[in-house]
Write a protein that holds these residues in place. Structure first.
Motif, mmCIF file in Angstrom:
data_model
loop_
_atom_site.group_PDB
_atom_site.id
_atom_site.type_symbol
_atom_site.label_atom_id
_atom_site.label_comp_id
_atom_site.label_asym_id
_atom_site.label_seq_id
_atom_site.Cartn_x
_atom_site.Cartn_y
_atom_site.Cartn_z
ATOM 1 N N LEU A 281 0.662 -1.439 -0.053
ATOM 2 C CA LEU A 281 -0.350 -0.001 -0.045
ATOM 3 C C LEU A 281 1.050 1.490 0.397
ATOM 4 C CD1 LEU A 281 -2.452 -1.330 2.470
ATOM 5 C CD2 LEU A 281 -2.836 -1.241 0.122
ATOM 6 N N ALA A 282 1.932 1.121 0.768
ATOM 7 C CA ALA A 282 2.423 2.188 0.602
ATOM 8 C C ALA A 282 3.704 3.045 -0.860
ATOM 9 C CB ALA A 282 4.201 2.204 1.667
ATOM 10 N N HIS A 283 3.933 1.687 -0.822
ATOM 11 C CA HIS A 283 4.242 2.088 -2.774
ATOM 12 C C HIS A 283 3.750 2.136 -3.722
ATOM 13 C CE1 HIS A 283 6.402 -2.679 -2.280
ATOM 14 N NE2 HIS A 283 7.497 -1.094 -1.613
ATOM 15 N N HIS A 284 1.937 2.413 -3.096
ATOM 16 C CA HIS A 284 1.058 2.814 -3.943
ATOM 17 C C HIS A 284 0.382 4.520 -3.661
ATOM 18 C CE1 HIS A 284 1.261 -1.011 -6.857
ATOM 19 N NE2 HIS A 284 1.226 -0.988 -6.262
ATOM 20 N N LEU A 285 0.191 4.025 -2.129
ATOM 21 C CA LEU A 285 -0.550 5.727 -1.954
ATOM 22 C C LEU A 285 0.548 6.766 -1.988
ATOM 23 C CD1 LEU A 285 -2.685 3.580 0.084
ATOM 24 C CD2 LEU A 285 -3.132 3.250 -2.459
ATOM 25 N N THR A 286 1.589 6.535 -0.886
ATOM 26 C CA THR A 286 2.756 7.452 -0.556
ATOM 27 C C THR A 286 3.417 8.422 -1.795
ATOM 28 O OG1 THR A 286 3.428 5.869 1.380
ATOM 29 C CG2 THR A 286 4.473 7.932 0.607
ATOM 30 N N PRO A 287 3.323 7.936 -2.968
ATOM 31 C CA PRO A 287 3.703 8.906 -4.006
ATOM 32 C C PRO A 287 2.451 9.667 -4.962
ATOM 33 C CG PRO A 287 4.707 6.379 -4.667
ATOM 34 C CD PRO A 287 3.075 6.503 -3.311
ATOM 35 N N LEU A 288 1.067 9.091 -4.168
ATOM 36 C CA LEU A 288 0.179 10.441 -4.657
ATOM 37 C C LEU A 288 -0.047 10.791 -4.176
ATOM 38 C CD1 LEU A 288 -2.801 7.554 -4.679
ATOM 39 C CD2 LEU A 288 -1.799 7.407 -6.255
ATOM 40 N N GLY A 289 0.802 11.937 -3.011
ATOM 41 C CA GLY A 289 0.772 13.416 -2.152
ATOM 42 C C GLY A 289 -0.335 13.566 -2.167
ATOM 43 N N VAL A 290 -1.342 12.866 -1.581
ATOM 44 C CA VAL A 290 -2.277 13.019 -0.595
ATOM 45 C C VAL A 290 -2.915 12.011 0.305
ATOM 46 C CG1 VAL A 290 -3.506 13.380 -3.080
ATOM 47 C CG2 VAL A 290 -4.047 11.397 -1.941
ATOM 48 N N PRO A 291 -3.820 13.056 1.710
ATOM 49 C CA PRO A 291 -4.394 11.990 2.561
ATOM 50 C C PRO A 291 -4.283 10.603 2.709
ATOM 51 C CG PRO A 291 -4.504 14.353 2.453
ATOM 52 C CD PRO A 291 -4.154 14.125 1.285
ATOM 53 N N ALA A 292 -4.262 9.441 3.478
ATOM 54 C CA ALA A 292 -4.224 7.972 3.098
ATOM 55 C C ALA A 292 -3.630 7.045 3.783
ATOM 56 C CB ALA A 292 -3.033 7.331 1.986
ATOM 57 N N PHE A 293 -4.386 6.772 4.662
ATOM 58 C CA PHE A 293 -4.508 5.844 5.355
ATOM 59 C C PHE A 293 -4.861 4.516 5.226
ATOM 60 C CE2 PHE A 293 -8.341 7.884 7.022
ATOM 61 C CZ PHE A 293 -8.685 6.905 8.004
ATOM 62 N N GLN A 294 -4.777 3.192 6.229
ATOM 63 C CA GLN A 294 -4.749 1.640 6.315
ATOM 64 C C GLN A 294 -5.422 1.364 7.044
ATOM 65 O OE1 GLN A 294 -1.354 -0.913 6.182
ATOM 66 N NE2 GLN A 294 -2.882 -2.586 6.004
ATOM 67 N N GLY A 295 -6.348 1.347 8.067
ATOM 68 C CA GLY A 295 -7.089 0.112 9.031
ATOM 69 C C GLY A 295 -8.687 0.410 9.259
ATOM 70 N N ALA A 296 -8.813 1.409 8.889
ATOM 71 C CA ALA A 296 -11.233 2.311 8.758
ATOM 72 C C ALA A 296 -11.627 0.137 9.035
ATOM 73 C CB ALA A 296 -11.128 2.962 8.233
ATOM 74 N N LEU A 297 -12.468 0.304 9.507
ATOM 75 C CA LEU A 297 -13.396 -1.202 10.091
ATOM 76 C C LEU A 297 -13.943 -0.725 9.101
ATOM 77 C CD1 LEU A 297 -13.870 -1.341 13.867
ATOM 78 C CD2 LEU A 297 -12.553 -2.950 12.304
ATOM 79 N N PHE A 298 -14.154 -1.094 7.910
ATOM 80 C CA PHE A 298 -15.134 -1.912 6.456
ATOM 81 C C PHE A 298 -14.595 -2.866 6.104
ATOM 82 C CE2 PHE A 298 -13.161 1.839 4.457
ATOM 83 C CZ PHE A 298 -11.978 1.642 3.684
ATOM 84 N N GLY A 299 -15.011 -3.555 5.421
ATOM 85 C CA GLY A 299 -14.892 -5.334 4.591
ATOM 86 C C GLY A 299 -15.553 -6.038 5.223
ATOM 87 N N HIS A 300 -14.428 -7.822 4.783
ATOM 88 C CA HIS A 300 -14.900 -8.625 5.147
ATOM 89 C C HIS A 300 -14.916 -8.957 7.109
ATOM 90 C CE1 HIS A 300 -15.218 -8.784 0.974
ATOM 91 N NE2 HIS A 300 -16.327 -10.383 0.999
ATOM 92 N N VAL A 301 -15.755 -8.349 7.454
ATOM 93 C CA VAL A 301 -15.431 -7.770 9.095
ATOM 94 C C VAL A 301 -16.810 -8.322 9.649
ATOM 95 C CG1 VAL A 301 -12.993 -7.144 8.912
ATOM 96 C CG2 VAL A 301 -15.156 -5.941 8.945
ATOM 97 N N ALA A 302 -16.062 -8.693 11.087
ATOM 98 C CA ALA A 302 -17.875 -9.369 12.274
ATOM 99 C C ALA A 302 -18.306 -7.893 12.137
ATOM 100 C CB ALA A 302 -17.614 -9.743 12.979
#
Length: 330
Positions: A281-302
């Motif tokens: 994710l860092a390889h693709h998101l950091t160079p975009l120069g826009v705010p980006a983060f990982q780990g919010a609670l959405f997806g295939h989780v309870a």
């Protein structure tokens, strides 16, 4: 709630169409746009769940149909969607489950009827195809949230209720973990680039989104907050799909990125496990120069947050928050 900078104040945002607010006693449709439900006892649990919300479920005719790995032919899966949008008694539409096949119904949908009768479509995973197509062809927001057959724990229900019943504009932030550790382990976020960004929430399942690249079913991602999640995908496949979004020009147009949960996303062999998911994710998101983060609670989780697709939101990548800037219902 976090303070809203003047430049993104909701009063300055153009008005969007809204879906009708859900009320106790409302009729909601249940659709199977992708995979099938094999056991009628599983359907009983879905019906009980919807009734526990105070809603009246109306099942599509194909709800227990099977055509290979699909819940009926493409036309059979699309027809109830068109009918429920046209039916004034149906106030919202819930997907029972995902799987694969929602993209196959898109050419069969009547977008004129859908556009004239905005209603919440609720679901996630393969239902991403419906969310993105409706965002591309109509001005009607939908909700990326639990499918009707999901667990619907307290966090999931509260998140959905606040959006669909109460018409609130909440801020989602991962709850603090209650594990007995000196430092929090569960619910952590990773910030690739700090900062705030505002724009329409667009995204969903990465696999489904990337499969729609080059089709007429993707919305305009200029200035969007891109949100992504996935399941059972090794790091190299996440890398491949993000590379595709980058080469297609999608990543370069967004205002910010939130990568939620990637469940069981690990390579099975040592030769394919050279990068961690966060490194990919860092390889693709950091160079975009826009705010980006990982780990919010959405997806295939309870438990997961409900995200109104197409509605404007603001993210704070350092704080790991997603703040709604406008209600999804009227």
């Amino acid at each position: 709630m976090l303070p809203l900078p003047a430049a993104t104040a909701s009063a300055a945002l153009p008005a969007r169409r809204r879906a009708p607010r859900l009320r106790q006693g409302d009729t909601v449709g249940l659709i199977e746009p992708a995979g099938f439900t094999a056991d009628s006892f599983d359907l009983d649990l879905v019906l009980e769940t919807v009734r526990a919300m105070g809603l009246v479920p109306r099942a599509a005719p194909n709800i227990l149909s099977r055509h290979g790995y699909l819940a009926g032919t493409d036309a059979e899966r699309a027809a109830p969607i068109n009918a429920m949008f046209a039916d004034s008694e149906v106030r919202a539409i819930f997907a029972v489950r995902g799987g694969w096949g929602s993209a196959r119904v898109l050419p069969h949908l009547d977008f004129d009827v859908i556009r004239a009768n905005p209603k919440l479509v609720v679901g996630f995973s393969d239902i991403t195809a419906l969310h993105l197509a409706l965002a591309a062809r109509t001005d009607c927001p939908t909700i990326h949230g639990p499918n009707a057959a999901s667990a619907w724990g307290g966090l999931s229900w509260d998140s959905f209720r606040r959006l669909a019943f109460e018409g609130e504009t909440p801020t989602w932030r991962n709850p603090e973990g209650n594990d007995d550790r000196l430092a929090q382990r569960s619910g952590r976020i990773r910030t690739f680039r700090p900062g705030r960004a505002a724009g329409p929430l667009l995204g969903g399942n990465l696999t489904v989104l990337s499969a729609l690249v080059g089709t007429p079913w993707l919305p305009d991602f200029d200035g969007a907050i891109l949100f992504l999640e996935d399941v059972d995908e090794a790091q190299y496949r996440i890398d491949r799909m993000l590379t595709q979004l980058g080469l297609a020009g999608i990543l370069g147009r967004v205002a910010g990125v939130v990568f939620g949960q990637c469940t069981n996303c690990a390579a099975s062999g040592p030769s394919l496990g050279g990068f961690t998911l966060s490194e990919v994710l860092a390889h693709h998101l950091t160079p975009l120069g826009v705010p980006a983060f990982q780990g919010a609670l959405f997806g295939h989780v309870a438990d997961q947050f409900s995200l109104p697709v197409g509605s404007r939101a603001e993210i704070d990548a350092a704080a790991g928050t997603i703040r709604m800037l406008e209600p999804v219902v009227g």
